[in-house]
Design a protein around this motif. Structure first.
Motif, PDB file in Angstrom:
ATOM      1  N   THR A 152       0.789  -1.347   0.052  1.00  0.00           N
ATOM      2  CA  THR A 152      -0.006  -0.189  -0.085  1.00  0.00           C
ATOM      3  C   THR A 152       0.821   1.303   0.085  1.00  0.00           C
ATOM      4  O   THR A 152       0.722   2.217  -0.907  1.00  0.00           O
ATOM      5  CB  THR A 152      -0.895   0.055   1.375  1.00  0.00           C
ATOM      6  N   ALA A 190       1.367   3.838  -3.083  1.00  0.00           N
ATOM      7  CA  ALA A 190       0.994   5.298  -2.767  1.00  0.00           C
ATOM      8  C   ALA A 190       2.210   6.256  -2.977  1.00  0.00           C
ATOM      9  O   ALA A 190       1.766   7.296  -3.643  1.00  0.00           O
ATOM     10  CB  ALA A 190       0.539   5.399  -1.341  1.00  0.00           C
ATOM     11  N   LYS A 242       2.366   6.726  -6.617  1.00  0.00           N
ATOM     12  CA  LYS A 242       1.521   7.631  -7.333  1.00  0.00           C
ATOM     13  C   LYS A 242       1.502   9.006  -6.904  1.00  0.00           C
ATOM     14  O   LYS A 242       0.809   9.665  -7.281  1.00  0.00           O
ATOM     15  CB  LYS A 242      -0.091   7.081  -6.995  1.00  0.00           C
ATOM     16  N   LEU A 253       1.219  10.239  -3.932  1.00  0.00           N
ATOM     17  CA  LEU A 253       0.501  10.651  -2.730  1.00  0.00           C
ATOM     18  C   LEU A 253       1.167  10.708  -1.479  1.00  0.00           C
ATOM     19  O   LEU A 253       0.741  11.643  -0.640  1.00  0.00           O
ATOM     20  CB  LEU A 253      -0.648   9.427  -2.600  1.00  0.00           C
ATOM     21  N   LEU A 297      -6.640  12.913  -1.010  1.00  0.00           N
ATOM     22  CA  LEU A 297      -7.037  11.474  -0.648  1.00  0.00           C
ATOM     23  C   LEU A 297      -8.691  11.217  -0.262  1.00  0.00           C
ATOM     24  O   LEU A 297      -9.082  12.307   0.177  1.00  0.00           O
ATOM     25  CB  LEU A 297      -6.071  11.061   0.488  1.00  0.00           C
ATOM     26  N   ASN A 298      -8.876  10.123  -0.892  1.00  0.00           N
ATOM     27  CA  ASN A 298     -10.485   9.788  -0.521  1.00  0.00           C
ATOM     28  C   ASN A 298     -10.354   9.382   0.686  1.00  0.00           C
ATOM     29  O   ASN A 298      -9.375   8.916   1.282  1.00  0.00           O
ATOM     30  CB  ASN A 298     -10.890   8.858  -1.557  1.00  0.00           C
ATOM     31  N   LYS A 341     -11.319   6.252   1.807  1.00  0.00           N
ATOM     32  CA  LYS A 341     -10.819   4.781   2.033  1.00  0.00           C
ATOM     33  C   LYS A 341      -9.222   4.939   2.058  1.00  0.00           C
ATOM     34  O   LYS A 341      -8.480   4.338   2.559  1.00  0.00           O
ATOM     35  CB  LYS A 341     -10.986   4.155   0.550  1.00  0.00           C
ATOM     36  N   GLN A 342      -8.524   5.905   1.176  1.00  0.00           N
ATOM     37  CA  GLN A 342      -6.988   6.021   1.375  1.00  0.00           C
ATOM     38  C   GLN A 342      -6.470   6.508   2.733  1.00  0.00           C
ATOM     39  O   GLN A 342      -5.846   6.133   3.359  1.00  0.00           O
ATOM     40  CB  GLN A 342      -6.731   6.904   0.193  1.00  0.00           C
ATOM     41  N   LYS A 343      -7.260   7.662   3.112  1.00  0.00           N
ATOM     42  CA  LYS A 343      -6.894   7.917   4.535  1.00  0.00           C
ATOM     43  C   LYS A 343      -7.097   7.004   5.542  1.00  0.00           C
ATOM     44  O   LYS A 343      -6.413   6.796   6.390  1.00  0.00           O
ATOM     45  CB  LYS A 343      -7.925   9.254   4.785  1.00  0.00           C
ATOM     46  N   ALA A 399      -6.944   3.728   5.459  1.00  0.00           N
ATOM     47  CA  ALA A 399      -5.561   2.596   5.154  1.00  0.00           C
ATOM     48  C   ALA A 399      -4.431   3.158   5.575  1.00  0.00           C
ATOM     49  O   ALA A 399      -3.555   2.516   6.335  1.00  0.00           O
ATOM     50  CB  ALA A 399      -5.687   2.263   3.746  1.00  0.00           C
ATOM     51  N   LEU A 400      -4.048   4.391   5.300  1.00  0.00           N
ATOM     52  CA  LEU A 400      -2.906   5.081   5.901  1.00  0.00           C
ATOM     53  C   LEU A 400      -2.648   5.384   7.133  1.00  0.00           C
ATOM     54  O   LEU A 400      -1.612   5.089   7.748  1.00  0.00           O
ATOM     55  CB  LEU A 400      -2.625   6.300   4.950  1.00  0.00           C
TER      56      LEU A 400
END
Length: 399
Positions: free
Chosen positions: A254, A258, A261, A263, A281-282, A284-286, A288-289
């Motif tokens: 992940t 990221a 890309k 990010l 970031l959307n 879901k990304q927030k 996960a991180l």
């Protein structure tokens, strides 16, 4: 290039580990033998670069330098998963073992969460036994060595030099004469005729030969799952003679994607990462991180993927990072590139070995090497040290 093989049962996360280390896209799925053919890719071993010590700006050619760290290419091989009886040819055993033999070191990937059963099929988390899984695979490796040993026993026993004969039989799987001598010494078999080896002595010898010739560490993968904590402790207690690295290949993959890309800013193996633009970031990304930052980096300081590779290269294989340069004053090659190359040299390697690695012509006319730090002339049999920066002086020029 150093070759590191990934071994283990199916569904332990070997392919995810491979993808995270190489940014490849090998198939990941939850059924046995997803990896039917070995996947080969370039990963990196990371070490502190010497350019800051000398106060120069380097221009790497055979590696990369990021934030003062040298990324040195190594080859990573994702091997088909093993099952019991692999040494007899069951499953993809023969293919696996023949390729594993070509590796310099092995990373044994185990599902620390206990989410696979004894056959490698997906099971309820906590129901599997990763300690037994490691034992199963190690036994398969040793039985393969023993099979080779017994198949050639008559030929080896007739040879005038037993050590030389055993080395010749195992040479094709990366065994050296010093490996054989050490394995014999560890089992008090020095001076004993091969015909006098009993069944247990033969197997013990093969255990030692496998451990010495294929140094291995255990990667306790999926360590972020709740059922992993106790299993991780059990693995460390049961295999005290091996290095056990906690890991989350999913988290590393992940972060690497990221970073790729744009990010986040993340150096593989780092204890932290920075989000470049939180607004991009959307949700879901927030999520996960944040989870990775709290449950992985906060708990274990790293995802373990890069750390495992570094340990394999610098601790198991005892490699030294050595920087050869053509121009001693400028620390550059003939094109003016400063500190252009770094070579991973095995402990005990000499100036002559380095010259041969750089170019065969340099080795043929080798005179000496110059230590860039103090200007001393080093003989051809000087043993290289980690972070050495040397200019090789030869009567013959590199073509």
């Amino acid at each position: 290039m150093i070759k590191i093989g990934l071994i283990g049962k199916t569904n332990t996360g070997k392919t995810t580990f491979f993808n995270s280390a190489t940014l490849a896209s090998a198939e990941i799925s939850n059924y046995p033998f997803t990896t039917k053919q070995p996947s080969v890719g370039n990963a990196t071993a990371i070490t502190l670069c010497v350019h800051k010590e000398f106060g120069v700006q380097d221009h790497p050619k055979n590696s990369r330098c990021i934030d003062g760290w040298r990324f040195i290419p190594v080859e990573l091989v994702d091997l088909p998963g093993l099952i019991k009886g692999a040494w007899e040819g069951k499953g993809l055993g023969n293919q696996f073992l023949s390729i594993a033999a070509q590796s310099d070191a092995l990373l044994h990937i185990v599902d620390a969460s206990g989410s696979i059963d004894a056959s490698g099929r997906i099971a309820e988390p906590g129901s599997g036994d990763p300690v037994a899984d490691v034992g199963d695979i190690e036994e398969e490796m040793v039985m393969w060595y023993l099979k080779l040993f017994e198949a050639n026993r008559d030929k080896m026993s007739r040879a005038a030099d037993m050590v030389e004969a055993i080395t010749e039989v195992f040479r094709g799987i990366g065994v050296r004469e010093d490996h054989v001598k050490l394995a014999l010494a560890q089992n008090n078999l020095v001076g004993i005729l091969l015909d006098d080896f009993g069944p247990e002595q033969s197997k013990d010898f093969c255990w030692s030969l496998r451990d010495i010739s294929k140094p291995t560490l255990i990667v306790a993968n999926k360590v972020d799952l709740s059922s992993s904590t106790d299993n991780f402790k059990r693995l460390r207690e049961e295999y005290k003679d091996m290095i056990v690295v906690p890991s989350s290949a999913d988290a590393e993959l992940t972060l690497r994607r990221a970073e790729h890309k744009g990010l986040i800013k993340y150096v593989p193996g780092d204890e932290r990462f920075e989000i470049n633009d939180p607004a991009s970031l959307n949700d879901k990304q927030k999520w996960a991180l944040n989870l990775i930052r709290k449950d992985i980096l906060g708990e274990y300081m790293r995802t373990g993927v890069q750390f495992a590779i570094n340990v394999a290269v610098f601790k198991l294989l005892k490699m030294n990072a050595v920087y050869p340069v053509a121009d001693a004053k400028k620390m550059a090659d003939k094109h003016g590139n400063v500190l252009p190359d770094v070579y991973l040299m095995r402990s005990g390697s000499t100036v002559e070995d380095l010259a041969r690695e750089v170019h065969s012509e340099l080795a043929k006319g080798l005179l000496y090497a110059v230590d860039i730090r103090d200007g001393l002339h080093l003989p051809s049999d000087y043993h290289l040290k980690d972070r050495d920066v040397l200019s090789i002086v030869s009567a013959k020029k590199k073509k």
